[in-house]
Design a protein around this motif. Structure first.
Motif, PDB file in Angstrom:
ATOM      1  N   VAL A  99      53.875  22.428  48.400  1.00 22.29           N
ATOM      2  CA  VAL A  99      53.616  21.008  48.119  1.00 22.29           C
ATOM      3  C   VAL A  99      53.688  20.668  46.637  1.00 22.29           C
ATOM      4  N   SER A 100      53.748  21.683  45.781  1.00 23.80           N
ATOM      5  CA  SER A 100      53.853  21.423  44.343  1.00 23.80           C
ATOM      6  C   SER A 100      55.246  20.913  44.008  1.00 23.80           C
ATOM      7  N   PRO A 101      55.371  19.868  43.209  1.00 18.93           N
ATOM      8  CA  PRO A 101      56.695  19.330  42.857  1.00 18.93           C
ATOM      9  C   PRO A 101      57.636  20.360  42.246  1.00 18.93           C
ATOM     10  N   ASP A 102      57.079  21.329  41.503  1.00 18.46           N
ATOM     11  CA  ASP A 102      57.932  22.344  40.887  1.00 18.46           C
ATOM     12  C   ASP A 102      57.890  23.684  41.619  1.00 18.46           C
ATOM     13  N   GLY A 103      57.235  23.702  42.773  1.00 18.44           N
ATOM     14  CA  GLY A 103      57.195  24.922  43.577  1.00 18.44           C
ATOM     15  C   GLY A 103      56.322  26.028  43.014  1.00 18.44           C
ATOM     16  N   SER A 104      55.403  25.688  42.122  1.00 18.63           N
ATOM     17  CA  SER A 104      54.548  26.699  41.496  1.00 18.63           C
ATOM     18  C   SER A 104      53.182  26.736  42.173  1.00 18.63           C
ATOM     19  N   ALA A 105      52.446  27.799  41.873  1.00 18.22           N
ATOM     20  CA  ALA A 105      51.088  27.946  42.385  1.00 18.22           C
ATOM     21  C   ALA A 105      50.203  28.477  41.268  1.00 18.22           C
ATOM     22  N   PRO A 106      49.023  27.893  41.043  1.00 18.06           N
ATOM     23  CA  PRO A 106      48.127  28.379  39.992  1.00 18.06           C
ATOM     24  C   PRO A 106      47.721  29.831  40.237  1.00 18.06           C
ATOM     25  N   GLU A 107      47.555  30.581  39.175  1.00 23.80           N
ATOM     26  CA  GLU A 107      47.111  31.968  39.254  1.00 23.80           C
ATOM     27  C   GLU A 107      45.952  32.171  38.291  1.00 23.80           C
ATOM     28  N   SER A 108      44.984  32.964  38.719  1.00 26.47           N
ATOM     29  CA  SER A 108      43.801  33.198  37.893  1.00 26.47           C
ATOM     30  C   SER A 108      44.099  34.108  36.706  1.00 26.47           C
ATOM     31  N   GLY A 109      45.102  34.974  36.853  1.00 27.50           N
ATOM     32  CA  GLY A 109      45.409  35.926  35.792  1.00 27.50           C
ATOM     33  C   GLY A 109      44.476  37.128  35.774  1.00 27.50           C
ATOM     34  N   LEU A 110      43.567  37.210  36.767  1.00 31.01           N
ATOM     35  CA  LEU A 110      42.625  38.324  36.833  1.00 31.01           C
ATOM     36  C   LEU A 110      43.178  39.449  37.703  1.00 31.01           C
ATOM     37  N   ALA A 111      42.713  40.651  37.462  1.00 23.59           N
ATOM     38  CA  ALA A 111      43.088  41.782  38.308  1.00 23.59           C
ATOM     39  C   ALA A 111      42.545  41.564  39.714  1.00 23.59           C
ATOM     40  N   TRP A 112      43.225  42.149  40.704  1.00 22.46           N
ATOM     41  CA  TRP A 112      42.838  41.903  42.095  1.00 22.46           C
ATOM     42  C   TRP A 112      41.416  42.337  42.374  1.00 22.46           C
ATOM     43  N   TRP A 113      40.972  43.447  41.725  1.00 20.72           N
ATOM     44  CA  TRP A 113      39.623  43.940  41.989  1.00 20.72           C
ATOM     45  C   TRP A 113      38.565  43.024  41.374  1.00 20.72           C
ATOM     46  N   VAL A 114      38.920  42.351  40.276  1.00 20.46           N
ATOM     47  CA  VAL A 114      37.995  41.387  39.672  1.00 20.46           C
ATOM     48  C   VAL A 114      37.854  40.171  40.590  1.00 20.46           C
ATOM     49  N   GLU A 115      38.986  39.691  41.115  1.00 19.59           N
ATOM     50  CA  GLU A 115      38.950  38.560  42.042  1.00 19.59           C
ATOM     51  C   GLU A 115      38.135  38.910  43.293  1.00 19.59           C
ATOM     52  N   LEU A 116      38.307  40.148  43.771  1.00 24.34           N
ATOM     53  CA  LEU A 116      37.557  40.583  44.951  1.00 24.34           C
ATOM     54  C   LEU A 116      36.063  40.607  44.657  1.00 24.34           C
ATOM     55  N   TRP A 117      35.689  41.115  43.492  1.00 25.98           N
ATOM     56  CA  TRP A 117      34.277  41.159  43.111  1.00 25.98           C
ATOM     57  C   TRP A 117      33.688  39.754  43.031  1.00 25.98           C
ATOM     58  N   ILE A 118      34.429  38.832  42.419  1.00 21.49           N
ATOM     59  CA  ILE A 118      33.961  37.450  42.318  1.00 21.49           C
ATOM     60  C   ILE A 118      33.783  36.849  43.707  1.00 21.49           C
ATOM     61  N   SER A 119      34.732  37.121  44.592  1.00 21.69           N
ATOM     62  CA  SER A 119      34.660  36.607  45.961  1.00 21.69           C
ATOM     63  C   SER A 119      33.437  37.162  46.688  1.00 21.69           C
ATOM     64  N   VAL A 120      33.198  38.467  46.555  1.00 23.74           N
ATOM     65  CA  VAL A 120      32.038  39.093  47.207  1.00 23.74           C
ATOM     66  C   VAL A 120      30.738  38.524  46.649  1.00 23.74           C
ATOM     67  N   ARG A 121      30.660  38.419  45.318  1.00 20.25           N
ATOM     68  CA  ARG A 121      29.451  37.905  44.670  1.00 20.25           C
ATOM     69  C   ARG A 121      29.154  36.468  45.083  1.00 20.25           C
ATOM     70  N   ASP A 122      30.182  35.610  45.049  1.00 21.76           N
ATOM     71  CA  ASP A 122      29.981  34.198  45.397  1.00 21.76           C
ATOM     72  C   ASP A 122      29.666  34.041  46.878  1.00 21.76           C
ATOM     73  N   SER A 123      30.319  34.843  47.725  1.00 21.12           N
ATOM     74  CA  SER A 123      30.043  34.775  49.161  1.00 21.12           C
ATOM     75  C   SER A 123      28.599  35.148  49.452  1.00 21.12           C
ATOM     76  N   ALA A 124      28.096  36.163  48.748  1.00 26.39           N
ATOM     77  CA  ALA A 124      26.703  36.582  48.938  1.00 26.39           C
ATOM     78  C   ALA A 124      25.740  35.463  48.534  1.00 26.39           C
ATOM     79  N   ARG A 125      26.039  34.799  47.429  1.00 23.67           N
ATOM     80  CA  ARG A 125      25.176  33.697  46.958  1.00 23.67           C
ATOM     81  C   ARG A 125      25.184  32.542  47.955  1.00 23.67           C
ATOM     82  N   ILE A 126      26.351  32.231  48.494  1.00 22.58           N
ATOM     83  CA  ILE A 126      26.441  31.142  49.474  1.00 22.58           C
ATOM     84  C   ILE A 126      25.752  31.530  50.776  1.00 22.58           C
ATOM     85  N   LEU A 127      25.881  32.796  51.170  1.00 25.96           N
ATOM     86  CA  LEU A 127      25.227  33.244  52.398  1.00 25.96           C
ATOM     87  C   LEU A 127      23.714  33.115  52.292  1.00 25.96           C
ATOM     88  N   VAL A 128      23.164  33.432  51.129  1.00 30.70           N
ATOM     89  CA  VAL A 128      21.717  33.305  50.933  1.00 30.70           C
ATOM     90  C   VAL A 128      21.295  31.840  51.059  1.00 30.70           C
TER      91      VAL A 128
END
Length: 251
Positions: free
Chosen positions: A115-144
């Motif tokens: 759907v992007s006019p230029d066919g691009s997608a935003p990227e965090s620039g973080l390593a996959w394991w960092v993104e996974l850690w952030i996802s786990v941490r935030d999911s835990a906070r939301i679950l609580v």
């Protein structure tokens, strides 16, 4: 009502997107099916051993005459199952996103590119394991937070009249807000928005969040329906994130 309709429109747009992209739809079903099996087993456990749990928690009622003992513990058993269903509805998406993080990241990125006019997608620039850690941490906070709301709504459900009328509706909207936050986090995290920023954005547009999440929360009360709606929910949440951020979107 306009904002509510805007949120609901993005939910429908996400379902239409996966209907046109069958490969991504199939990809998104995998983690939802895994979560369904886990939650299904847990619910069977609650039903199977719920009677023993209620007896353990209410030894003071052992001497009560019939039929009051049976009615009291039967009501507690029903309440326990209702609490389990509410917790499942509040946490299903967070657990599914945690299990299927790589799957849903792919779907969200492909939605952005399509759907992007230029066919691009935003990227965090973080390593996959960092993104996974952030996802786990935030999911835990939301679950609580979700569990705290579940307990509060469970207790309020015992209030006469209000507990049987207002509280179920309130539960749908509370669940809907959490669902919107959890689902939009997939796209927003790739844009570098941390959990507090995500929550602040959605709190400023609560009606939009409810429009997207409340219908989904109502549908998620039927676990099998949740499985089939998850891929489209992730796609729709990506479209909603773009709209909230004012990013240009190609129709």
């Amino acid at each position: 009502m306009r904002d509510f309709g805007m949120g609901f429109a993005q939910f429908l747009a996400g379902q239409r997107w996966v209907a046109r992209h069958r490969r991504e739809y199939g990809l998104g079903l995998v983690p939802a099916l895994i979560t369904l099996v886990i939650y299904g087993a847990a619910l069977v456990g609650v039903i199977t051993w719920g009677g023993d749990v209620t007896e353990t928690l209410t030894p003071f009622a052992d001497g009560w005459p019939s039929p009051w003992l049976g009615l009291f513990r039967g009501a507690l058993m029903v309440a326990l199952i209702a609490l389990a269903v509410l917790v499942a509805a509040l946490t299903f998406t967070a657990v599914t996103l945690l299990i299927g993080s790589p799957f849903y990241d792919v779907i969200s990125e492909r939605v952005d590119r399509s759907v992007s006019p230029d066919g691009s997608a935003p990227e965090s620039g973080l390593a996959w394991w960092v993104e996974l850690w952030i996802s786990v941490r935030d999911s835990a906070r939301i679950l609580v937070r979700a569990m705290l709301w579940a307990v509060l709504l469970f207790v309020l459900g015992f209030v006469p009249v209000i507990g049987q009328t207002v509280i179920p509706v309130l539960a749908v909207f509370v669940t809907g807000f959490f669902l919107t936050q959890e689902l939009t986090s997939v796209a927003l995290q790739r844009r570098g928005a941390h959990l507090n920023q995500q929550m602040a954005m959605l709190r400023s547009r609560k009606t939009v969040a409810w429009g997207f999440g409340a219908p989904l929360a109502a549908a998620f009360l039927i676990p099998v329906v949740a499985v089939f709606l998850m891929p489209g929910a992730v796609a729709g949440a990506t479209l909603l994130s773009r709209q909230l951020l004012g990013e240009p979107t190609r129709v």
